[in-house]
Design an enzyme around this catalytic site. Structure first.
Site, mmCIF file in Angstrom:
data_model
loop_
_atom_site.group_PDB
_atom_site.id
_atom_site.type_symbol
_atom_site.label_atom_id
_atom_site.label_comp_id
_atom_site.label_asym_id
_atom_site.label_seq_id
_atom_site.Cartn_x
_atom_site.Cartn_y
_atom_site.Cartn_z
ATOM 1 N N ASN A 1 -16.715 4.798 3.711
ATOM 2 C CA ASN A 1 -15.518 4.144 3.173
ATOM 3 C C ASN A 1 -14.908 3.350 4.325
ATOM 4 O O ASN A 1 -14.281 3.940 5.212
ATOM 5 C CB ASN A 1 -14.534 5.196 2.642
ATOM 6 C CG ASN A 1 -13.198 4.587 2.254
ATOM 7 O OD1 ASN A 1 -13.055 3.364 2.195
ATOM 8 N ND2 ASN A 1 -12.211 5.431 1.999
ATOM 9 N N LYS B 1 -12.477 1.453 4.332
ATOM 10 C CA LYS B 1 -11.029 1.224 4.214
ATOM 11 C C LYS B 1 -10.749 -0.260 4.504
ATOM 12 O O LYS B 1 -11.606 -1.100 4.204
ATOM 13 C CB LYS B 1 -10.265 2.182 5.129
ATOM 14 C CG LYS B 1 -10.704 3.642 4.876
ATOM 15 C CD LYS B 1 -9.797 4.684 5.430
ATOM 16 C CE LYS B 1 -10.346 6.063 5.070
ATOM 17 N NZ LYS B 1 -9.478 7.149 5.513
ATOM 18 N N HIS C 1 -8.596 8.069 -4.180
ATOM 19 C CA HIS C 1 -8.541 8.367 -2.748
ATOM 20 C C HIS C 1 -7.107 8.740 -2.372
ATOM 21 O O HIS C 1 -6.148 8.182 -2.920
ATOM 22 C CB HIS C 1 -9.004 7.163 -1.925
ATOM 23 C CG HIS C 1 -9.198 7.507 -0.479
ATOM 24 N ND1 HIS C 1 -8.138 7.553 0.399
ATOM 25 C CD2 HIS C 1 -10.297 7.868 0.220
ATOM 26 C CE1 HIS C 1 -8.595 7.925 1.595
ATOM 27 N NE2 HIS C 1 -9.900 8.121 1.515
ATOM 28 N N SER D 1 -12.760 13.418 8.736
ATOM 29 C CA SER D 1 -13.178 13.553 10.138
ATOM 30 C C SER D 1 -14.615 14.058 10.302
ATOM 31 O O SER D 1 -14.896 14.828 11.213
ATOM 32 C CB SER D 1 -12.191 14.434 10.910
ATOM 33 O OG SER D 1 -10.901 13.838 10.910
#
Ligand code: 13P
Length: 249
Positions: A9, A11, A94, A211
């Protein structure tokens, strides 16, 4: 046996110039991957993903979608438009959409339905905040998020969907859920589906996000109910992302 899936992803990162190297490196790096791999890029770069990743093993998708099919919805992008650009996947719900852009459980369910209607595979993101975890209501929050979609679209719809568990406190913080913490919620998610349909629950890919790095991916993906990852920061660096893909076998 469920196939592992690793989804990047991006972003709101990237440019035509920087994406080019990253997309080519991912394309070449997963040429022999046993896992399924996909990248969810910002809308303007879908055409670039289509041109670089077309006819490769790497799928692509978007990070959000309109709940509406078409019409006077300035600024929105429909699921059919994403399909037009070859998307296989789209993220819905999300945590950044839920917390910063007002995506309620009902809106997320509507977006999930819109994705399915255009033959996209929605990746339904769920997860609790730190306050919710500390209050001991992680399971309640995640089940509520799932139930909003289950009651609208039914358990059968999950034969064409993916679930991603992303504890909000682990996103972009460097603080990963321990493999045991993640496995506990993944098992809860799977058993929630199994109450309605064992076969769908057994086949459902449930990804972990928050993470994930090359250094912790193998242990996370080695848990019995973790079927791969949804990767933020580490998906922006080809060697990091490919190390995570390599851990997903
Ligand atoms: P990070 O991998 O940067 O923590 O982001 C996770 C995420 O939000 C993926 O959707």
């Amino acid at each position: 046996m469920r196939t592992k899936l690793v989804v990047g992803n991006w972003k709101m990162h990237g440019s035509l110039a920087t994406n080019l190297g990253l997309l080519h490196a991912v394309r070449e790096g997963v040429a022999t991957s046993a896992a399924q791999v996909a990248v969810c890029v910002p809308y303007p770069y879908l055409t670039q993903a289509l041109s670089v990743l077309g006819s490769s093993l790497v799928a692509w998708g978007a990070q959000d979608v309109s709940e509406h099919a078409q019409g006077a919805w300035t600024g929105e992008v429909s699921a059919a438009m994403l399909a037009d650009f070859g998307c296989r996947y789209v993220l819905v719900g999300h945590s950044e959409r839920r917390s910063c852009f007002g995506d309620t459980d009902a809106i997320v369910a509507a977006k999930y339905a819109a994705a399915l209607a255009a033959n996209l595979t929605p990746i339904l993101c769920v997860g609790e905040t730190l306050a919710e975890r500390e209050a001991g209501i992680t399971g309640d929050v995640v089940m509520r998020q799932l139930d909003a979609v289950l009651s609208r679209c039914g358990v059968g719809s999950f034969s064409r969907a993916v679930v991603a568990y992303e504890p909000v406190w682990a996103i972009g913080t460097g603080r990963t859920a321990s493999p045991a913490q993640a496995q506990e919620v993944h098992a809860l998610i799977r058993s929630h589906f199994a109450r309605e349909n064992v076969e769908i629950a057994d086949n459902l890919q449930v990804l972990y996000g928050g993470s994930v790095k090359g250094a912790n991916a193998a242990e996370l993906f080695g848990q019995p109910d973790i079927d791969g990852g949804l990767i933020g920061g580490a998906s922006l660096v080809a060697t990091d992302f490919l190390a995570i893909c390599a851990a997903a076998i």
